[in-house]
Design a protein around this motif. Structure first.
Motif, PDB file in Angstrom:
ATOM      1  N   ALA A 650     -36.753  -8.101  20.472  1.00 19.86           N
ATOM      2  CA  ALA A 650     -36.612  -6.682  20.873  1.00 19.86           C
ATOM      3  C   ALA A 650     -36.927  -5.750  19.718  1.00 19.86           C
ATOM      4  O   ALA A 650     -37.556  -4.700  19.898  1.00 19.86           O
ATOM      5  CB  ALA A 650     -35.194  -6.413  21.398  1.00 19.86           C
ATOM      6  N   ASP A 651     -36.492  -6.121  18.515  1.00 21.19           N
ATOM      7  CA  ASP A 651     -36.802  -5.308  17.338  1.00 21.19           C
ATOM      8  C   ASP A 651     -36.714  -6.193  16.115  1.00 21.19           C
ATOM      9  O   ASP A 651     -36.390  -7.386  16.193  1.00 21.19           O
ATOM     10  CB  ASP A 651     -35.848  -4.109  17.219  1.00 21.19           C
ATOM     11  CG  ASP A 651     -34.399  -4.514  17.280  1.00 21.19           C
ATOM     12  OD1 ASP A 651     -34.077  -5.640  16.876  1.00 21.19           O
ATOM     13  OD2 ASP A 651     -33.565  -3.680  17.731  1.00 21.19           O
ATOM     14  N   VAL A 652     -37.027  -5.655  14.959  1.00 23.11           N
ATOM     15  CA  VAL A 652     -37.040  -6.416  13.700  1.00 23.11           C
ATOM     16  C   VAL A 652     -35.634  -6.899  13.362  1.00 23.11           C
ATOM     17  O   VAL A 652     -35.452  -8.027  12.883  1.00 23.11           O
ATOM     18  CB  VAL A 652     -37.622  -5.541  12.576  1.00 23.11           C
ATOM     19  CG1 VAL A 652     -37.535  -6.265  11.235  1.00 23.11           C
ATOM     20  CG2 VAL A 652     -39.060  -5.177  12.886  1.00 23.11           C
ATOM     21  N   ALA A 653     -34.630  -6.085  13.584  1.00 23.20           N
ATOM     22  CA  ALA A 653     -33.261  -6.472  13.244  1.00 23.20           C
ATOM     23  C   ALA A 653     -32.822  -7.679  14.052  1.00 23.20           C
ATOM     24  O   ALA A 653     -32.137  -8.579  13.537  1.00 23.20           O
ATOM     25  CB  ALA A 653     -32.318  -5.295  13.499  1.00 23.20           C
ATOM     26  N   GLU A 654     -33.237  -7.719  15.335  1.00 27.24           N
ATOM     27  CA  GLU A 654     -32.857  -8.865  16.155  1.00 27.24           C
ATOM     28  C   GLU A 654     -33.514 -10.135  15.630  1.00 27.24           C
ATOM     29  O   GLU A 654     -32.884 -11.204  15.570  1.00 27.24           O
ATOM     30  CB  GLU A 654     -33.260  -8.600  17.607  1.00 27.24           C
ATOM     31  CG  GLU A 654     -32.879  -9.744  18.546  1.00 27.24           C
ATOM     32  CD  GLU A 654     -33.264  -9.444  19.981  1.00 27.24           C
ATOM     33  OE1 GLU A 654     -33.601 -10.395  20.718  1.00 27.24           O
ATOM     34  OE2 GLU A 654     -33.230  -8.245  20.357  1.00 27.24           O
ATOM     35  N   ARG A 655     -34.803 -10.059  15.233  1.00 31.55           N
ATOM     36  CA  ARG A 655     -35.474 -11.247  14.682  1.00 31.55           C
ATOM     37  C   ARG A 655     -34.832 -11.686  13.370  1.00 31.55           C
ATOM     38  O   ARG A 655     -34.611 -12.875  13.131  1.00 31.55           O
ATOM     39  CB  ARG A 655     -36.957 -10.947  14.462  1.00 31.55           C
ATOM     40  CG  ARG A 655     -37.721 -12.187  13.948  1.00 31.55           C
ATOM     41  CD  ARG A 655     -39.212 -11.973  13.953  1.00 31.55           C
ATOM     42  NE  ARG A 655     -39.904 -13.153  13.450  1.00 31.55           N
ATOM     43  CZ  ARG A 655     -40.586 -13.215  12.322  1.00 31.55           C
ATOM     44  NH1 ARG A 655     -40.715 -12.142  11.577  1.00 31.55           N
ATOM     45  NH2 ARG A 655     -41.177 -14.342  11.948  1.00 31.55           N
ATOM     46  N   ARG A 656     -34.462 -10.764  12.514  1.00 31.04           N
ATOM     47  CA  ARG A 656     -33.812 -11.112  11.232  1.00 31.04           C
ATOM     48  C   ARG A 656     -32.456 -11.752  11.501  1.00 31.04           C
ATOM     49  O   ARG A 656     -32.086 -12.746  10.860  1.00 31.04           O
ATOM     50  CB  ARG A 656     -33.647  -9.852  10.394  1.00 31.04           C
ATOM     51  CG  ARG A 656     -32.917 -10.094   9.070  1.00 31.04           C
ATOM     52  CD  ARG A 656     -32.780  -8.789   8.311  1.00 31.04           C
ATOM     53  NE  ARG A 656     -31.963  -8.979   7.117  1.00 31.04           N
ATOM     54  CZ  ARG A 656     -30.647  -8.973   7.088  1.00 31.04           C
ATOM     55  NH1 ARG A 656     -29.986  -8.802   8.222  1.00 31.04           N
ATOM     56  NH2 ARG A 656     -29.987  -9.163   5.962  1.00 31.04           N
TER      57      ARG A 656
END
Length: 985
Positions: A650-656
């Motif tokens: 969904a966004d970069v924070a979710e992937r991190r």
């Protein structure tokens, strides 16, 4: 003190500058001050008082300073009073201005004009150089007080003679008369003396009562200490008897105490011996019983010892087995943790083929690369919200700019309309006072016009009645003259009727009467002449009353004609209708002034605010549009970078967060596998320890060791039972081995209870005797000590009672009570002496004005029902020879008495204060109650005053005084204010 000149401007009802020349008015020694009601006659006297003292007399003293200013005066005309006078040879000029509100010289509104005063010396005795004047209000007041020698209240009472007040003073009771005299003669110091005596008596009474209470309290304490009731009047014999009786009682109680103590000692010795023997028997019996019981339970004690020893040997086996059980539990927990960690790692994407340590390191490295982009993603969300806010702000500011532009275009026309309406309202308010005054004048004129026909008719009727009274009086006079002539003609016959033989003739003295005159047919007697004279006097009184009524009715009609000045009722009514309409219109407009001013100020404020708000709105709109353009480009560029980095999330924070969670799950799996290997090693070690402990304890196997094991509580209980049995046996043998118990029979019976009962009875008797002796001794000591203090208090009380009795009697005398049979207080006594002087001075004038009939009598007896006296004032009626109350005088007689009293009081006060000689007096009203004869006598008295060099001013409405007094000062009133007119005709 002589007044020369009075100047006033904008004061009271006088809007312009007016001048009163007292030298011209007082040239003849007597002048009249007259005018319509409310014109301002009394205001001239107020102006004199204000110039001297800065205040006005009577009920008008409550007026505020600003209310002294004339409401009809021009705003630029100052309110000022100036008085020129001579006092104690000094000629001076005093000027005063009250505090009032005046219009501001610049701008609108008002400002406060401060009160001012100045004193200028015009000349001094001997023709020397006058001193510098004074310009401070307090300095002017001190100088006037020093020169006049009297206060403002005294000046108002003896120079401005208020007849109404002296009529009340004449009929007043003692308290009211005392207040007036005290204000005039300043006898407050004698009141202070009375108060001092009262306060001193109250203080001594409080001290005496405190001492008496203290003595009674001591007597009560003595009686209480002796256990008796205090008598109503305690005395010395009672006290001596009480002390003697308490001492004898203490001696008897001490003897009883000694006998009781001896009895108690003998009984307690017997009880002690029996109690000791009973105790030795009890100890021997108890020890023997204990040894027999222990011998019966010997087998039970041996079993307890064997069970205790086996439990001690099983303790190491139990400890090793508990360690093995804990190790097996830890092994099972480690297997479960490995399974859960494996499932968590696979769920996050670990395939199980790669080493978990390496996979965790690579996941953590990729998460660190994404940390910077997470911060940019957060900033992207903030900027997107800010971008939406800026778009809304741009729309609001555009709407605001358009709205303010419309308001700015409409406001100038609204301001112009409000200013025009306010100008019309102010003009109406400015004209309202004049219209109201004009309406009041027209209303009064209409009332006069409607009253004129009736007044003329009354004047005509009065003229007819006067002519009829003149004719009737003339006829009565003719009848009286005729009867007198006829009586004189028959006087010889009247005398002859009283002649007797041998009695001398009252005319010739002869004792022989050869030819006495014969009475005529219609002889006139003395009674006939007296009746005719009475009828003539009644007719004369009717004639004079009719003439006065004719004069009053004619004067009333003439005054109405003069005020109307040729106008008819219809003319006045028409003009009044027009003025009423103008007043209503002006009133309605005037009521809108304040609202119009507020509206105009509000519109001016709105114009400034709209102008400022429009500039601010245009500036804010430009700034918002620039920020919106710049932020739009920044958000677009950042969005492209973030789309590339999120890789399906969904966004970069979710992937991190996914990568961090995977690394943490793999770390947990590695740790769980290590813990499982350690748990397996510890289980093997604990199995070997259990086998070694069983062998060392001497048990065949683990089950045997477990069967012999006991809990810690059970082992402790077994050991305690064994130790307690051993201790009981040892203690019993120690008791029997003691020397003092040798030969004691355990079955022996000792009677201790009887001895104890006898001892308790003896102890109770002894304690009662000790308590009674201590109480009696303490009571005797307390009574003796308190008796000494009471005798000392009685000795100190006697002189204090004598001193208070003397002070109380003297205080009663000073305050008009007690041995003061006249019930006259010290202050009333001083005032009575002053009142007696006033009565003597006033009697001289009252006798002259009443043709010797009335005299003042000062009465110093007590009042009714024992009230204070000393200030009674009655009149002696020479016709009856009786003293009568002043309130029984008629209206005219009361005026004569009041005037005489006022003049007498003025003389006494002036002499008492040592002030200046009063060369100018004013007498205010009261002449309307006098008939012609009484008025002549009053005028004669006033002539005597002016013959002595005084100037007397009369303030009156009585028309006859205008004919008697040639010098007159008339006050004319009009809608524009009052004016003065001096006439000498």
């Amino acid at each position: 003190m002589r007044l020369h000149r009075l100047e006033l401007s904008a004061f009271g009802p006088y809007p312009r500058r007016e001048v009163v020349d007292f030298d011209a008015l007082g040239a003849d020694g007597l002048f009249l001050l007259h005018g319509d009601t409310g014109a301002g006659k009394t205001t001239l006297l107020d102006a004199v008082a204000f110039a001297l003292f800065g205040r006005v007399p009577g009920a008008r003293e409550t007026l505020k300073a600003g209310e002294l200013r004339c409401r009809l005066a021009d705003p630029d005309t100052p309110t000022e009073v100036a008085l020129e006078l001579t006092v104690q040879g000094h000629r001076l000029r005093i000027s005063r201005s009250p505090e009032y509100e005046r219009p501001k010289k610049r701008g609108e509104g008002t400002t406060k004009q401060q009160a001012k005063a100045s004193l200028t010396w015009l000349s001094v005795p001997g023709g020397g150089t006058p001193p510098d004047g004074a310009t401070r209000v307090d300095e002017v007041a001190r100088t006037v007080q020093r020169l006049l020698g009297m206060s403002a209240e005294q000046f108002f009472q003896v120079v401005l003679l208020p007849q109404g007040e002296f009529a009340r003073f004449l009929r007043a009771d003692t308290t009211q008369r005392e207040q007036v005299l005290e204000r005039l003669f300043g006898t407050e110091r004698f009141l202070d003396v009375e108060k001092w005596f009262e306060e001193r008596r109250r203080e001594r009474n409080r001290e005496l009562q405190a001492r008496q209470r203290s003595a009674l309290e001591l007597a009560a304490r003595v009686a209480q200490a002796a256990g008796e009731e205090r008598p109503e009047e305690p005395d010395v014999p009672w006290l001596d008897d009480l002390v003697a009786r308490t001492g004898e009682a203490a001696e008897r109680a001490a003897t009883d105490e000694r006998a009781a103590r001896a009895d108690l000692a003998a009984v307690e010795a017997e009880l002690t011996a029996r109690a000791e023997l009973a105790e030795r028997v009890r100890r021997v019996r108890q020890a023997s019983d204990e040894l027999a019981a222990l011998a019966a339970r010997r087998g039970e004690l041996v079993a307890w010892e064997a069970e205790r020893d086996a439990a001690h040997r099983a303790l190491p086996v139990l400890t090793a087995r508990r360690g093995l059980l804990r190790a097996n539990d830890a092994l099972d927990s480690a297997r479960a943790d490995v399974e859960r960690a494996t499932e968590r790692a696979r769920a996050l994407g670990w395939d199980g083929a790669e080493d978990p340590r390496g996979a965790a390191a690579r996941a953590r490295e990729r998460a660190g690369e994404l940390s910077g982009l997470v911060a940019e993603a957060e900033r992207q969300r903030v900027d997107e919200r800010r971008l939406a806010e800026l778009a809304e702000l741009v729309d609001r500011e555009r709407t605001r700019v358009a709205r303010l532009a419309e308001l700015a275009a409409d406001l100038p026309a609204r301001v112009e309309r409000a200013r025009a309406e306010l100008d019309r309202a102010r003009a109406a308010a400015a004209s309202l006072d004049g219209l109201l005054t004009r309406r009041a004048e027209l209303t009064a004129a209409l009332r006069d016009a409607r009253a004129l026909p009736a007044a003329r008719e009354r004047a005509e009727r009065a003229a007819r009645r006067a002519q009829e009274a003149v004719d009737a009086h003339q006829e009565a006079r003719d009848r009286l003259q005729d009867l007198r002539e006829r009586r004189l003609d028959g006087m010889a016959a009247e005398l002859a009727a009283h002649l007797a033989d041998g009695a001398p003739c009252p005319v010739c003295g002869a004792v022989d009467h050869p030819r006495p005159a014969s009475p005529p047919e219609a002889m006139v007697t003395e009674a006939d002449e007296r009746r005719a004279r009475d009828e003539e006097q009644r007719a004369q009184a009717v004639r004079e009353r009719a003439r006065r009524e004719e004069h009053e009715a004619s004067a009333e009609a003439d005054a109405l004609v003069e005020r109307l000045a040729g106008r008819t009722a219809d003319d006045i009514a028409s003009e009044l209708s027009i003025v009423d309409e103008e007043c209503a219109a002006a009133t309605a407009l005037a009521e809108t002034v304040e609202r119009g001013e507020a509206d105009l100020r509000a519109l001016d404020d709105d114009s400034r605010q709209v102008r400022d708000q429009r500039v601010e709105a245009e500036r804010a709109l430009g700034a918002a549009e620039a920020q919106h353009r710049e932020l739009t480009e920044t958000v677009r560029q950042r969005a492209e970078r973030l789309d590339r980095a999120r890789e399906g999330h969904a966004d970069v924070a979710e992937r991190r967060d996914h990568l961090v969670a995977l690394a943490e799950a793999l770390d947990v799996l590695v740790e769980a596998r290590s813990t499982l290997d350690s748990a397996r090693r510890r289980v093997a070690e604990h199995e070997r320890a259990v086998e070694e402990a069983v062998t060392a304890a001497g048990f065949p196997d683990v089950d045997a060791a477990l069967a012999a094991a006991r809990s810690e509580e059970e082992v402790a209980d077994l050991a305690e039972r064994v130790r307690a049995a051993q201790d009981r046996e040892a203690a019993a043998r120690d008791v029997l081995a003691q020397p003092e118990l040798a030969g004691v029979d355990p079955d022996q019976v000792v009677d201790v209870a009887g001895a104890r009962e006898r001892a308790d009875l003896a102890r109770e008797r002894c304690e009662a005797a000790v308590t009674a002796a201590a109480s009696a001794a303490g009571r005797a000591r307390d009574v003796a000590e308190l008796a000494g203090r009471l005798r000392a208090a009685w000795a100190d009380l006697a002189p204090a009672q004598a001193e208070y009795a003397e002070l109380a009697a003297l205080t009663d005398v000073v305050n008009g009570r007690g041995q003061n049979h006249r019930k006259i207080s010290l202050r009333s006594y001083v005032l009575a002496a002053r009142l007696e002087e006033v009565a003597v001075a006033a009697t001289t004038r009252l006798q002259r004005m009443s043709q010797g009939r009335y005299s003042f009598v000062h009465a110093d007896g007590a009042g009714p029902r024992g009230t204070r006296g000393g200030l009674g004032l009655d009149v002696l009626d020479d016709y009856s020879g009786q003293v009568r109350p002043a309130r029984t005088l008629s209206g005219g007689e009361s005026f004569l008495a009041s005037l005489a009293l006022a003049l007498g009081l003025a003389d006494v006060v002036a002499a008492e204060t040592g002030g200046a000689v009063l060369d100018t007096l004013f007498v205010d009203e009261g002449f309307g109650t006098l008939d012609a004869g009484a008025l002549d006598l009053v005028m004669d008295t006033l002539d005597e005053l002016r013959a002595g060099g005084r100037v007397v001013g009369l303030v009156s409405h009585v028309e006859e005084l205008r004919q008697r007094i040639p010098v007159r000062l008339r006050v004319r009133k009009a809608r524009t204010g009052s004016t003065l007119e001096l006439s000498t005709a």
